[in-house]
Design an enzyme around this catalytic site. Sequence first.
Site, PDB file in Angstrom:
ATOM      1  N   VAL A  28       0.784  -1.211  -0.037  1.00 26.44           N
ATOM      2  CA  VAL A  28       0.144   0.266  -0.207  1.00 26.44           C
ATOM      3  C   VAL A  28       0.897   1.352   0.004  1.00 26.44           C
ATOM      4  O   VAL A  28       1.964   1.294   0.539  1.00 26.44           O
ATOM      5  CB  VAL A  28      -0.923  -0.106   1.182  1.00 26.44           C
ATOM      6  CG1 VAL A  28      -0.188   0.116   2.536  1.00 26.44           C
ATOM      7  CG2 VAL A  28      -2.116   1.310   1.109  1.00 26.44           C
ATOM      8  N   GLY A  31       2.717   3.065  -4.800  1.00 31.01           N
ATOM      9  CA  GLY A  31       2.423   3.858  -6.002  1.00 31.01           C
ATOM     10  C   GLY A  31       1.587   2.964  -7.070  1.00 31.01           C
ATOM     11  O   GLY A  31       1.838   3.245  -8.291  1.00 31.01           O
ATOM     12  N   ILE A  53     -10.011   3.281 -29.151  1.00 35.40           N
ATOM     13  CA  ILE A  53     -10.518   3.051 -27.971  1.00 35.40           C
ATOM     14  C   ILE A  53      -9.764   2.133 -27.113  1.00 35.40           C
ATOM     15  O   ILE A  53      -8.965   1.297 -27.253  1.00 35.40           O
ATOM     16  CB  ILE A  53     -11.760   2.007 -27.983  1.00 35.40           C
ATOM     17  CG1 ILE A  53     -12.860   2.903 -28.708  1.00 35.40           C
ATOM     18  CG2 ILE A  53     -12.515   1.742 -26.973  1.00 35.40           C
ATOM     19  CD1 ILE A  53     -13.872   2.056 -29.303  1.00 35.40           C
ATOM     20  N   HIS A  82      -8.211  -3.269  -3.210  1.00 33.77           N
ATOM     21  CA  HIS A  82      -6.871  -3.755  -2.865  1.00 33.77           C
ATOM     22  C   HIS A  82      -6.200  -4.700  -3.382  1.00 33.77           C
ATOM     23  O   HIS A  82      -6.658  -5.124  -4.596  1.00 33.77           O
ATOM     24  CB  HIS A  82      -7.296  -4.514  -1.364  1.00 33.77           C
ATOM     25  CG  HIS A  82      -8.256  -5.737  -1.617  1.00 33.77           C
ATOM     26  ND1 HIS A  82      -7.794  -6.850  -1.950  1.00 33.77           N
ATOM     27  CD2 HIS A  82      -9.545  -5.738  -1.434  1.00 33.77           C
ATOM     28  CE1 HIS A  82      -8.554  -7.607  -2.144  1.00 33.77           C
ATOM     29  NE2 HIS A  82      -9.813  -7.111  -2.044  1.00 33.77           N
ATOM     30  N   ALA A 119       6.533   7.118 -10.741  1.00 38.65           N
ATOM     31  CA  ALA A 119       5.097   7.454 -11.220  1.00 38.65           C
ATOM     32  C   ALA A 119       4.685   8.552 -11.455  1.00 38.65           C
ATOM     33  O   ALA A 119       3.607   9.175 -12.167  1.00 38.65           O
ATOM     34  CB  ALA A 119       4.311   6.221 -10.428  1.00 38.65           C
TER      35      ALA A 119
END
Length: 458
Positions: A19, A22, A43, A86, A205
């Site tokens: 958790v 990133g 798409i 999660h 990120a």
Amino acid sequence: SSTSREWIRQPIIVVMGHVDHGKTTLLDKIRGTAVARKEPGEITQHVGASIVPASVLKKIAEPLRKYFPKLQIEIPGLLFIDTPGHELFANLRKRGGSVADMAILVVDVMEGFQPQTVEAINILKEKKVPFVVAANKIDRIEGWKPTPDAPFLETIRNQSQRTINILEEKIYRIAGELYNHGFEAERFDRVRDFRRTVAIIPISAKTGEGVSELLALMTGLVQQFMKKKLVTSSEPAKGVVLEVKEEPGLGTTIDVIIYEGVLKKNDLFIIAGKSKPVVTRVRALLMPRPLQDMRMHEGRFTQVEEVYAATGVKVSAPDLDDALAGSPFYVIPDETRLQDYLKMVSEEVSELRFKVESDGVVIKADTLGSLEALLEAMRREKIPVRLADVGNVSRNDVIEASVVKKSKPEYGVILAFNVKLLPEAEELAAREGVKVFQSNIIYHIIEEYAKWVKELRE
Ligand code: GDP
Ligand code: MG
């Protein structure tokens, strides 16, 4: 059939990790890259997944020619699962393995391995899913000078020797952690044999640095080592149920990741249900409406007649109230084969959901995938299990635990992963003195339980 055809599908990629390391930021960055760099009309939005199309991969690979001279894009794109909530949603099981063809294990370069990193590695090992490590948040290394969206091998040249040394040390530490779990690992540009060595790609990120190499490397690895596995044909679809969701005007729908074949409107299909397998027919296949069309039309979804692997799609059908998240999804080619499919789905699910008349704990989880991960953790910790099931903690679960409590107090408990404790269950648990350990991190559940057992014994 007479019109059978074959194609190479997108590899299915999951992002896992501790958790706050990133994952969401990385997926947003990848999605942003895909949206920003695609041509109008391409798409990329799917239900429960985002696709980076081949055209975008080509654009990303172009500036990387220097580093990946031989990279030709042969796959139609990369499909990333948008894991909601999660990490263990990423445990998308299928018979004999995982729906995921590859994984990105995100590790915060400043923090290194954490409990959920280990949980993720255990799942990847168990399921034999190849993975790369994204050593994330390099922009937080002391003295880092960011160049937004630059390749790592370019931005590293702008850093001071001191900053480079700190980064090297942190990567070395991550490689050491991987070694402790049985993997050789190296920074990606130093890997000689990708079959033997896990590649570590330093990224941010947030600034986008290194993300292009991450995408190019995944593409290269997939094309080199698993192209055969990606060939699919116009056969009846196979998939996995990612989520079960209420939708206004549609009732209960399921979001499905299709990894093989074609799914058509009116197809007969089977999934696992809470009490028994559900057999029903596709009423509508729904894809998200492109953002620019939302203003002109009602609703967030648009109907399509058929979808091809690999894709995420929302399926509307009768009788889905009982559907189980994480369930296998199979189109039944013709009704004479119904019994075979019923048997197959029942067997797949009963491997996980069981009840044995012995002394052990009760475990509950929100999907079949997370239940499997929790069961694996119980095996590793040598905690016996009496009852394993998907769903909220019910009164019946408390009764089961209270029976065990009488003879084996340390096992008369409920371990619950990412599910609710229903009010009547809570009331009964208080009355019977049955402890319920709840978390969305397996590690926390086990730690709290171990602490409690220790206190009990003293
Ligand atoms: P997740 O729990 O793994 O999905 O983590 P998130 O993507 O939600 O990120 C957790 C926090 O770390 C957020 O505050 C992000 O903005 C931050 N974060 C993520 N990636 C980076 C990065 O590359 N650099 C920095 N400085 N912060 C980041
Ligand atoms: Mg997240």
